[in-house]
Scaffold this motif. Structure first.
Motif, PDB file in Angstrom:
ATOM      1  N   LEU A  42      42.843 -42.226  -1.359  1.00 23.94           N
ATOM      2  CA  LEU A  42      41.974 -43.186  -0.687  1.00 23.94           C
ATOM      3  C   LEU A  42      40.696 -42.521  -0.193  1.00 23.94           C
ATOM      4  N   LYS A  43      40.825 -41.310   0.318  1.00 23.33           N
ATOM      5  CA  LYS A  43      39.636 -40.599   0.795  1.00 23.33           C
ATOM      6  C   LYS A  43      38.691 -40.286  -0.357  1.00 23.33           C
ATOM      7  N   GLU A  44      39.252 -39.832  -1.477  1.00 22.92           N
ATOM      8  CA  GLU A  44      38.415 -39.553  -2.647  1.00 22.92           C
ATOM      9  C   GLU A  44      37.764 -40.823  -3.171  1.00 22.92           C
ATOM     10  N   ARG A  45      38.530 -41.905  -3.199  1.00 21.99           N
ATOM     11  CA  ARG A  45      37.969 -43.179  -3.671  1.00 21.99           C
ATOM     12  C   ARG A  45      36.863 -43.646  -2.731  1.00 21.99           C
ATOM     13  N   ASN A  86      22.604 -55.626  -2.528  1.00 17.26           N
ATOM     14  CA  ASN A  86      23.752 -56.160  -1.788  1.00 17.26           C
ATOM     15  C   ASN A  86      25.072 -55.620  -2.332  1.00 17.26           C
ATOM     16  N   VAL A  87      25.155 -55.470  -3.650  1.00 16.90           N
ATOM     17  CA  VAL A  87      26.361 -54.884  -4.239  1.00 16.90           C
ATOM     18  C   VAL A  87      26.558 -53.459  -3.734  1.00 16.90           C
ATOM     19  N   GLY A  88      25.469 -52.692  -3.670  1.00 15.52           N
ATOM     20  CA  GLY A  88      25.568 -51.341  -3.133  1.00 15.52           C
ATOM     21  C   GLY A  88      26.036 -51.334  -1.687  1.00 15.52           C
ATOM     22  N   GLN A  89      25.516 -52.272  -0.882  1.00 15.31           N
ATOM     23  CA  GLN A  89      25.945 -52.362   0.520  1.00 15.31           C
ATOM     24  C   GLN A  89      27.432 -52.719   0.610  1.00 15.31           C
ATOM     25  N   SER A  90      27.884 -53.606  -0.275  1.00 11.96           N
ATOM     26  CA  SER A  90      29.303 -53.974  -0.249  1.00 11.96           C
ATOM     27  C   SER A  90      30.191 -52.795  -0.627  1.00 11.96           C
ATOM     28  N   HIS A  91      29.711 -51.939  -1.505  1.00 11.36           N
ATOM     29  CA  HIS A  91      30.495 -50.750  -1.855  1.00 11.36           C
ATOM     30  C   HIS A  91      30.540 -49.766  -0.687  1.00 11.36           C
ATOM     31  N   LEU A  92      29.487 -49.697   0.086  1.00 16.46           N
ATOM     32  CA  LEU A  92      29.525 -48.862   1.291  1.00 16.46           C
ATOM     33  C   LEU A  92      30.549 -49.406   2.291  1.00 16.46           C
ATOM     34  N   GLN A  93      30.587 -50.724   2.431  1.00 18.24           N
ATOM     35  CA  GLN A  93      31.602 -51.320   3.310  1.00 18.24           C
ATOM     36  C   GLN A  93      33.014 -51.062   2.793  1.00 18.24           C
ATOM     37  N   LEU A  94      33.185 -51.133   1.463  1.00 19.34           N
ATOM     38  CA  LEU A  94      34.496 -50.841   0.880  1.00 19.34           C
ATOM     39  C   LEU A  94      34.892 -49.391   1.150  1.00 19.34           C
ATOM     40  N   ALA A  95      33.935 -48.483   1.075  1.00 19.52           N
ATOM     41  CA  ALA A  95      34.231 -47.071   1.362  1.00 19.52           C
ATOM     42  C   ALA A  95      34.721 -46.910   2.796  1.00 19.52           C
ATOM     43  N   GLN A  96      34.086 -47.601   3.734  1.00 22.85           N
ATOM     44  CA  GLN A  96      34.530 -47.531   5.128  1.00 22.85           C
ATOM     45  C   GLN A  96      35.936 -48.115   5.285  1.00 22.85           C
ATOM     46  N   THR A  97      36.206 -49.210   4.597  1.00 24.42           N
ATOM     47  CA  THR A  97      37.542 -49.816   4.657  1.00 24.42           C
ATOM     48  C   THR A  97      38.603 -48.871   4.103  1.00 24.42           C
ATOM     49  N   LEU A  98      38.287 -48.200   3.011  1.00 25.34           N
ATOM     50  CA  LEU A  98      39.245 -47.263   2.413  1.00 25.34           C
ATOM     51  C   LEU A  98      39.519 -46.082   3.339  1.00 25.34           C
ATOM     52  N   ALA A 230      50.500 -50.904   1.378  1.00 27.01           N
ATOM     53  CA  ALA A 230      49.204 -50.223   1.323  1.00 27.01           C
ATOM     54  C   ALA A 230      48.604 -50.319  -0.078  1.00 27.01           C
ATOM     55  N   LEU A 231      49.449 -50.135  -1.089  1.00 26.61           N
ATOM     56  CA  LEU A 231      48.967 -50.278  -2.468  1.00 26.61           C
ATOM     57  C   LEU A 231      48.530 -51.711  -2.749  1.00 26.61           C
ATOM     58  N   TRP A 232      49.328 -52.658  -2.256  1.00 27.59           N
ATOM     59  CA  TRP A 232      48.983 -54.070  -2.448  1.00 27.59           C
ATOM     60  C   TRP A 232      47.641 -54.385  -1.795  1.00 27.59           C
ATOM     61  N   GLN A 233      47.479 -53.929  -0.565  1.00 30.87           N
ATOM     62  CA  GLN A 233      46.237 -54.192   0.161  1.00 30.87           C
ATOM     63  C   GLN A 233      45.057 -53.502  -0.524  1.00 30.87           C
ATOM     64  N   GLN A 237      41.755 -55.298  -1.972  1.00 28.94           N
ATOM     65  CA  GLN A 237      40.402 -54.909  -1.590  1.00 28.94           C
ATOM     66  C   GLN A 237      39.521 -54.698  -2.817  1.00 28.94           C
ATOM     67  N   LEU A 238      40.088 -54.082  -3.847  1.00 23.34           N
ATOM     68  CA  LEU A 238      39.319 -53.895  -5.075  1.00 23.34           C
ATOM     69  C   LEU A 238      39.034 -55.235  -5.748  1.00 23.34           C
ATOM     70  N   SER A 239      40.023 -56.134  -5.729  1.00 23.92           N
ATOM     71  CA  SER A 239      39.795 -57.467  -6.306  1.00 23.92           C
ATOM     72  C   SER A 239      38.735 -58.213  -5.514  1.00 23.92           C
ATOM     73  N   LEU A 240      38.795 -58.118  -4.194  1.00 24.73           N
ATOM     74  CA  LEU A 240      37.798 -58.775  -3.354  1.00 24.73           C
ATOM     75  C   LEU A 240      36.413 -58.229  -3.634  1.00 24.73           C
ATOM     76  N   GLN A 241      36.326 -56.923  -3.862  1.00 26.06           N
ATOM     77  CA  GLN A 241      35.033 -56.331  -4.194  1.00 26.06           C
ATOM     78  C   GLN A 241      34.493 -56.906  -5.497  1.00 26.06           C
ATOM     79  N   CYS A 242      35.378 -57.101  -6.462  1.00 27.72           N
ATOM     80  CA  CYS A 242      34.950 -57.706  -7.727  1.00 27.72           C
ATOM     81  C   CYS A 242      34.476 -59.140  -7.515  1.00 27.72           C
ATOM     82  N   VAL A 243      35.184 -59.888  -6.655  1.00 27.95           N
ATOM     83  CA  VAL A 243      34.791 -61.270  -6.370  1.00 27.95           C
ATOM     84  C   VAL A 243      33.424 -61.305  -5.686  1.00 27.95           C
TER      85      VAL A 243
END
Length: 369
Positions: A42-45, A86-98, A230-233, A237-243
């Motif tokens: 998760l940290k690497e991702r 905006n996509v880049g910003q969403s990936h930054l938010q995903l990184a924080q979530t991970l 944790a894997l499910w979540q 999160q990855l699916s939500l990022q795609c959406v």
């Protein structure tokens, strides 16, 4: 199912063996290692998502993309770059979530480690006590058996020497027999005491082993459940990022649907038009005609060579060749009969050469005619 219970499937017939307990502990350590590996994943991702997001933002803000476009396509490109940002910003938010999920996994792992540590310390002490008491018991048993053999030998000695030994020797044999009996009885009591203590320790160890197995089974169920969730979540999160990315790209598609080729062409023509009259064609200009000084207002005539071809005479008879030669001879004789040009008055000596040159020129023209 019965076969899935730890308490019923991790025993060993050998009294001092801990192979069942060690197998459970090894499995729990492997589970903890798996949690650590997922935490590192998760940290690497998160690092990858953060780098990707920053690269996307820098790409949108620093790299030009169709900056010279006009009208509707220009507006669509502006929406495109904004949505990529905006996509880049969403990936930054995903990184924080991970990173947050990795922190939770670490906390869960450490929590289980602390809880398990108490049980492991208790079980290690029980194993040591059992081993120590078993050793003492085995030593007591050895002493007891030796004392029993000594007593038996003393009894046999008394019976063997009952008729042949002197009274004094018999007295010594009876004293030895009594001493050996006392020692055997004492060793028997010590052996029984150690057996009792060992049994008590074994019973306590068995109770604690059952409790440990039950606790470890519950903990392992919790770990598997937490890991699974944790894997499910993470997958959600990855699916939500795609959406989210698809929703942003949908805005780009909508802006592209508003593009009009005709409007963009009309806009360009209206903004950059230069005129409606094309340039005139470039005409051929004869070099020799251009060096003459035509009379102003006079048509210089067709653009032909220096001298045109001779006209073909009309009604040419059968003797055309002879008549043409005769005509050329008449013209030549006329040129020969011409006198020299009159010499102008008041001519200086400097003009002699120019006059002579002009005369020669006229003579040559007559000869060519």
């Amino acid at each position: 199912m019965k076969a899935s219970k730890f308490r019923e499937n991790f025993w060993c017939p050998h009294f001092l063996s801990t192979v069942g307990y060690d197998s459970i502990i090894h499995h729990l350590n492997e589970g903890r290692k798996n949690c650590k590996e997922f935490e590192d994943f998760l940290k690497e991702r998160a690092m990858i998502e953060e780098k990707y997001g920053k690269d996307m933002i820098n790409l949108c803000r620093k790299k030009p993309c169709g900056q010279s476009e006009n009208n509707t396509l220009k507006r669509a490109l502006e929406v495109f770059k904004q949505q990529i940002d905006n996509v880049g910003q969403s990936h930054l938010q995903l990184a924080q979530t991970l990173r947050e999920e990795a922190r939770k996994m670490e906390e869960f792992k450490e929590k289980q480690k602390i809880q398990r540590k108490k049980i492991e310390v208790l079980m290690d002490n029980m194993h040591k006590q059992k081993q120590i008491q078993y050793k003492k018991t085995m030593e007591a048993k050895k002493i007891y058996e030796q004392k029993c053999r000594d007593k038996d030998e003393a009894e046999q000695a008394v019976h063997r020497n009952a008729n042949i030994a002197t009274p004094k020797q018999q007295e010594k044999l009876f004293v030895k027999l009594a001493t050996s009996k006392t020692a055997a009885e004492d060793s028997d009591k010590t052996y029984l005491l150690n057996i009792s203590l060992l049994e008590k320790i074994r019973e306590d160890w068995q109770i604690e082993h059952i409790k440990a197995c039950e606790f470890f089974e519950i903990q392992e169920c919790e770990r598997i459940n937490y890991f699974r969730n944790a894997l499910w979540q993470h997958t959600n999160q990855l699916s939500l990022q795609c959406v989210i990315s698809d929703e942003m790209f949908e805005e780009v598609r909508k802006s592209l649907e508003m593009c009009s080729i005709e409007k963009d062409i009309e806009y360009f023509v209206a903004q950059k038009r230069t005129g409606e009259v094309p340039p005139a064609p470039i005409l051929y200009e004869n070099f020799y005609n251009s060096q003459r000084n035509p009379v102003p207002g006079r048509n210089p005539g067709p653009n032909v060579g220096r001298r045109g071809p001779l006209p073909i005479p009309q009604n040419v008879s059968d003797e055309d060749d002879y008549s043409l030669v005769t005509e050329r001879n008449i013209i030549s004789n006329q040129c020969q009969r011409r006198g020299p040009p009159p010499i102008p008055q008041n001519v200086s000596e400097d003009n002699d050469y120019s006059l002579l040159t002009e005369c020669n020129t006229n003579s040559n023209q007559c000869q060519r005619n």
